[in-house]
Design a protein around this motif. Structure first.
Motif, PDB file in Angstrom:
ATOM      1  N   VAL A 126      45.399  14.746  32.418  1.00 35.86           N
ATOM      2  CA  VAL A 126      45.371  16.131  32.906  1.00 35.86           C
ATOM      3  C   VAL A 126      43.925  16.628  32.854  1.00 35.86           C
ATOM      4  N   GLY A 127      43.414  17.132  33.976  1.00 34.89           N
ATOM      5  CA  GLY A 127      42.054  17.691  34.001  1.00 34.89           C
ATOM      6  C   GLY A 127      41.023  16.627  33.681  1.00 34.89           C
ATOM      7  N   PHE A 128      40.910  15.611  34.593  1.00 39.13           N
ATOM      8  CA  PHE A 128      40.062  14.446  34.266  1.00 39.13           C
ATOM      9  C   PHE A 128      38.571  14.704  34.465  1.00 39.13           C
ATOM     10  N   GLY A 129      38.187  15.814  35.073  1.00 38.05           N
ATOM     11  CA  GLY A 129      36.768  16.159  35.224  1.00 38.05           C
ATOM     12  C   GLY A 129      35.972  15.055  35.893  1.00 38.05           C
ATOM     13  N   SER A 130      34.946  14.555  35.227  1.00 37.63           N
ATOM     14  CA  SER A 130      34.100  13.522  35.841  1.00 37.63           C
ATOM     15  C   SER A 130      34.862  12.202  36.031  1.00 37.63           C
ATOM     16  N   ILE A 149      45.484  14.284  37.280  1.00 35.35           N
ATOM     17  CA  ILE A 149      45.775  15.617  37.835  1.00 35.35           C
ATOM     18  C   ILE A 149      44.545  16.486  37.629  1.00 35.35           C
ATOM     19  N   GLU A 150      44.084  17.099  38.677  1.00 29.86           N
ATOM     20  CA  GLU A 150      42.855  17.901  38.575  1.00 29.86           C
ATOM     21  C   GLU A 150      42.913  18.984  39.649  1.00 29.86           C
ATOM     22  N   ILE A 151      42.325  20.157  39.349  1.00 30.14           N
ATOM     23  CA  ILE A 151      42.322  21.231  40.350  1.00 30.14           C
ATOM     24  C   ILE A 151      40.912  21.453  40.922  1.00 30.14           C
ATOM     25  N   HIS A 152      39.924  20.751  40.382  1.00 28.03           N
ATOM     26  CA  HIS A 152      38.544  20.955  40.819  1.00 28.03           C
ATOM     27  C   HIS A 152      38.208  19.894  41.877  1.00 28.03           C
ATOM     28  N   LYS A 153      38.060  20.358  43.134  1.00 29.70           N
ATOM     29  CA  LYS A 153      37.955  19.405  44.253  1.00 29.70           C
ATOM     30  C   LYS A 153      36.740  18.476  44.166  1.00 29.70           C
ATOM     31  N   ASP A 175      46.002  16.908  43.439  1.00 27.79           N
ATOM     32  CA  ASP A 175      45.286  18.184  43.369  1.00 27.79           C
ATOM     33  C   ASP A 175      46.341  19.271  43.123  1.00 27.79           C
ATOM     34  N   TYR A 176      46.685  19.494  41.874  1.00 26.41           N
ATOM     35  CA  TYR A 176      47.802  20.393  41.581  1.00 26.41           C
ATOM     36  C   TYR A 176      47.650  20.905  40.151  1.00 26.41           C
ATOM     37  N   ASP A 177      48.342  21.983  39.856  1.00 27.52           N
ATOM     38  CA  ASP A 177      48.284  22.508  38.504  1.00 27.52           C
ATOM     39  C   ASP A 177      49.138  21.638  37.578  1.00 27.52           C
ATOM     40  N   ALA A 178      48.506  21.107  36.531  1.00 25.97           N
ATOM     41  CA  ALA A 178      49.180  20.162  35.641  1.00 25.97           C
ATOM     42  C   ALA A 178      50.403  20.779  34.976  1.00 25.97           C
ATOM     43  N   ARG A 179      50.423  22.113  34.869  1.00 23.15           N
ATOM     44  CA  ARG A 179      51.522  22.737  34.139  1.00 23.15           C
ATOM     45  C   ARG A 179      52.837  22.617  34.895  1.00 23.15           C
ATOM     46  N   THR A 180      52.774  22.359  36.199  1.00 21.49           N
ATOM     47  CA  THR A 180      54.005  22.188  36.959  1.00 21.49           C
ATOM     48  C   THR A 180      54.245  20.723  37.312  1.00 21.49           C
ATOM     49  N   VAL A 195      45.210  14.825  27.456  1.00 20.94           N
ATOM     50  CA  VAL A 195      44.638  16.133  27.792  1.00 20.94           C
ATOM     51  C   VAL A 195      43.348  16.236  26.992  1.00 20.94           C
ATOM     52  N   HIS A 196      42.240  15.893  27.611  1.00 21.19           N
ATOM     53  CA  HIS A 196      40.971  15.844  26.880  1.00 21.19           C
ATOM     54  C   HIS A 196      40.094  17.034  27.239  1.00 21.19           C
ATOM     55  N   PHE A 197      39.715  17.764  26.247  1.00 20.10           N
ATOM     56  CA  PHE A 197      38.831  18.930  26.395  1.00 20.10           C
ATOM     57  C   PHE A 197      39.322  19.915  27.456  1.00 20.10           C
ATOM     58  N   PRO A 198      40.563  20.380  27.334  1.00 23.27           N
ATOM     59  CA  PRO A 198      41.035  21.395  28.273  1.00 23.27           C
ATOM     60  C   PRO A 198      40.240  22.685  28.076  1.00 23.27           C
ATOM     61  N   ARG A 208      46.240  28.508  29.537  1.00 22.06           N
ATOM     62  CA  ARG A 208      46.067  27.230  28.840  1.00 22.06           C
ATOM     63  C   ARG A 208      47.060  26.175  29.330  1.00 22.06           C
ATOM     64  N   VAL A 209      46.603  24.936  29.343  1.00 22.91           N
ATOM     65  CA  VAL A 209      47.510  23.844  29.729  1.00 22.91           C
ATOM     66  C   VAL A 209      48.540  23.612  28.625  1.00 22.91           C
ATOM     67  N   ILE A 210      48.068  23.565  27.376  1.00 28.83           N
ATOM     68  CA  ILE A 210      49.007  23.309  26.268  1.00 28.83           C
ATOM     69  C   ILE A 210      49.841  24.564  25.990  1.00 28.83           C
ATOM     70  N   SER A 264      33.445   7.821  26.131  1.00 30.55           N
ATOM     71  CA  SER A 264      33.131   9.210  25.819  1.00 30.55           C
ATOM     72  C   SER A 264      32.898   9.959  27.134  1.00 30.55           C
ATOM     73  N   SER A 265      33.527  11.131  27.291  1.00 28.34           N
ATOM     74  CA  SER A 265      33.366  11.872  28.555  1.00 28.34           C
ATOM     75  C   SER A 265      32.073  12.681  28.499  1.00 28.34           C
ATOM     76  N   LYS A 266      31.732  13.274  29.634  1.00 31.01           N
ATOM     77  CA  LYS A 266      30.517  14.098  29.712  1.00 31.01           C
ATOM     78  C   LYS A 266      30.560  15.228  28.693  1.00 31.01           C
ATOM     79  N   TYR A 267      31.743  15.855  28.604  1.00 31.36           N
ATOM     80  CA  TYR A 267      31.902  16.972  27.663  1.00 31.36           C
ATOM     81  C   TYR A 267      31.699  16.496  26.236  1.00 31.36           C
ATOM     82  N   GLU A 268      32.331  15.341  25.969  1.00 27.47           N
ATOM     83  CA  GLU A 268      32.272  14.817  24.611  1.00 27.47           C
ATOM     84  C   GLU A 268      30.824  14.525  24.220  1.00 27.47           C
TER      85      GLU A 268
HETATM   86  C1  LIG Z   1      36.431  21.133  30.273  1.00 28.54           C
HETATM   87  S1  LIG Z   1      36.863  20.094  31.580  1.00 28.54           S
HETATM   88  C2  LIG Z   1      37.145  18.546  30.798  1.00 28.54           C
HETATM   89  C3  LIG Z   1      37.073  17.392  31.755  1.00 28.54           C
HETATM   90  C4  LIG Z   1      37.335  16.009  31.172  1.00 28.54           C
HETATM   91  N1  LIG Z   1      38.673  15.872  30.617  1.00 28.54           N
HETATM   92  C5  LIG Z   1      36.292  15.619  30.133  1.00 28.54           C
HETATM   93  O1  LIG Z   1      36.690  15.387  29.006  1.00 28.54           O
HETATM   94  O2  LIG Z   1      35.117  15.573  30.502  1.00 28.54           O
HETATM   95  C6  LIG Z   1      38.517  20.661  31.931  1.00 28.54           C
HETATM   96  C7  LIG Z   1      39.018  20.156  33.288  1.00 28.54           C
HETATM   97  O3  LIG Z   1      40.383  20.523  33.426  1.00 28.54           O
HETATM   98  C8  LIG Z   1      40.622  20.960  34.750  1.00 28.54           C
HETATM   99  N2  LIG Z   1      41.785  21.876  34.692  1.00 28.54           N
HETATM  100  C9  LIG Z   1      41.833  23.112  34.125  1.00 28.54           C
HETATM  101  N3  LIG Z   1      43.079  23.638  34.223  1.00 28.54           N
HETATM  102  C10 LIG Z   1      43.837  22.704  34.861  1.00 28.54           C
HETATM  103  C11 LIG Z   1      45.207  22.658  35.266  1.00 28.54           C
HETATM  104  N4  LIG Z   1      46.023  23.691  35.010  1.00 28.54           N
HETATM  105  N5  LIG Z   1      45.657  21.559  35.917  1.00 28.54           N
HETATM  106  C12 LIG Z   1      44.813  20.521  36.175  1.00 28.54           C
HETATM  107  N6  LIG Z   1      43.506  20.511  35.820  1.00 28.54           N
HETATM  108  C13 LIG Z   1      43.019  21.577  35.163  1.00 28.54           C
HETATM  109  C14 LIG Z   1      39.326  21.640  35.149  1.00 28.54           C
HETATM  110  O4  LIG Z   1      39.166  21.684  36.548  1.00 28.54           O
HETATM  111  C15 LIG Z   1      38.291  20.755  34.472  1.00 28.54           C
HETATM  112  O5  LIG Z   1      37.844  19.715  35.310  1.00 28.54           O
END
Ligand SMILES: C[S@@+](CC[C@H](N)C(=O)[O-])C[C@H]1O[C@@H](n2cnc3c(N)ncnc32)[C@H](O)[C@@H]1O
Length: 389
Positions: A126-130, A149-153, A175-180, A195-198, A208-210, A264-268
């Motif tokens: 969920v929210g895979f970012g990079s 699953i990611e919403i950021h194109k 490309d959808y909201d993970a909560r649904t 769900v890493h670094f939501p 929030r996703v969680i 390790s992700s970019k955020y991490e």
């Molecule tokens: C802080 S970033 C973390 C990215 C990645 N997991 C990492 O560790 O680098 C959070 C990501 O979650 C995505 N996101 C936020 N809410 C979301 C949702 N409801 N469904 C899917 N993706 C979501 C954002 O677009 C963003 O790319």
């Protein structure tokens, strides 16, 4: 959004075919806004005509906008020429496209509702970012299907490109909201959800996703022994989530502080440079879940008298536990036919649509709205409101 502004516009008679488009009918609101129903390259869409002080603004209606914007641009070009308009502003000839490029790895929700089947084990991120962790999991588990699953194109586009460059074929991106999204997966079919670094959304916790609902739905789709893994650098989000996880029965919960992962992700990387603490909550599911009915599309079964709806129509907004309904505006096509613009569904994912009422029956336009729990609840209220007007 493609549009043009014109001083004059002559509307010929409907229906008509011009260029690549068929102009089927027009619907008019009380404020004299007009919608023109059009079919272009096999796709049905609405063109909106809004009167301004210096003429008319003509654009594609957001709700029925086709995923391929080139189709809307073609319909607007045909409409411009059909109505003899001479725009003083226009962007409908532009070739610039903001769409995500077609890719065999990119799937929409209708695919998951109607076609998706796999015998492979599933991992979900969920929210895979990079996408570093997503790509890593796909390479490490070649016989597993990894759904991202990611919403950021731009993040989606980046991962799709990497799939092609590295010839990774066991990823599907949505490309959808993970909560649904999880509602579309079968019970007991997933080995792990990451769900890493939501985003912590400290000021807007409802985003929030969680949440209790998300954790419960995760538990349903997880195999016995399957895991939901939250990783966060936010103390606040960690404590909030821990309480939500504790609401579950029959799970094992493990907590780690500053655990190293193989990737390790970019955020991490950023948080580590700042020497921030990183927390994991790993929930292991211990319970087999019942199958649930698969998500279909919403349908109206009965006919409806448009005249009665028109005579009694009022704009209405109603909120319920987790979902809402808004009847926004009514448009008349003819005495016994019309459109009602509605928005509804869960507070985190609104559906916008038209209820298209004809003598033959009632349908949504576009008619591919998925019957998620919240949409279904809202749909029942819409039926109730319209049939009791
Ligand atoms: C802080 S970033 C973390 C990215 C990645 N997991 C990492 O560790 O680098 C959070 C990501 O979650 C995505 N996101 C936020 N809410 C979301 C949702 N409801 N469904 C899917 N993706 C979501 C954002 O677009 C963003 O790319």
């Amino acid at each position: 959004m493609p549009n043009f502004h014109t001083k004059n516009l002559e509307l010929p008679n409907f229906p008509a075919t011009f260029g690549e488009s068929e102009f089927l009918l027009q619907a008019i609101s009380k404020r004299d806004d007009r919608l023109v129903m059009c079919r272009c390259r096999g796709v049905e869409l609405l063109i909106k005509i809004h009167q301004t002080k210096d003429g008319f603004l003509v654009k594609g209606d957001k709700i029925t906008r086709p995923s391929n914007v080139a189709i809307l641009q073609q319909a607007l070009r045909d409409f411009r020429d059909w109505t003899n308009s001479k725009p003083f502003y226009s962007n409908i000839d532009s070739k610039k496209q903001k769409n995500l490029k077609h890719s065999p790895y990119l799937k929409d929700m209708n695919y998951f509702a109607n076609e998706f089947k796999t015998d492979l084990e599933i991992l979900v991120e969920v929210g895979f970012g990079s996408g570093r962790h997503l790509l890593y999991q796909a390479i490490k588990n070649p016989h597993t299907l990894v759904i991202g699953i990611e919403i950021h194109k731009p993040s989606i586009a980046q991962v799709l490109k990497q799939c092609e460059l590295q010839n990774i074929t066991n990823i599907l991106v949505v490309d959808y909201d993970a909560r649904t999204f999880l509602e579309f997966l079968k019970s007991n079919s997933v080995r792990a959800i990451f769900v890493h670094f939501p985003v912590p959304w400290d000021k807007k916790p409802h985003r929030r996703v969680i949440s209790d609902a998300f954790i419960s739905e995760s538990k349903r789709v997880l195999q016995v022994g399957g895991t939901l893994e939250l990783r966060t650098d936010s103390d606040n989000y960690f404590f909030y989530s821990f309480e939500e996880f504790l609401k579950q029965s029959r799970v094992e919960l493990k907590i780690h502080k500053n655990r190293d992962l193989e990737i390790s992700s970019k955020y991490e990387d950023r948080w580590k440079r700042l020497e921030k603490n990183i927390y994991d909550i790993i929930m292991t599911n211990q319970e087999f879940s019942k199958d649930v009915e698969s998500v279909k599309t919403l349908k109206f079964e009965k006919r409806l008298d448009f005249r009665r709806v028109k005579d009694n129509f009022k704009e209405i907004t109603m909120s319920f536990d987790g979902f809402f309904v808004h009847l926004e505006r009514i448009y008349t096509i003819k005495e016994n036919e019309g459109l009602i613009r509605v928005s509804f569904g869960s507070s985190h994912r609104n559906e916008h649509s038209y209820v298209y009422i004809t003598q033959e029956g009632v349908s949504y336009m576009p008619n591919n709205i998925l019957a998620t729990k919240d949409n279904l609840n809202a749909h029942k209220i819409i039926e109730d409101l319209l049939w009791n007007m």
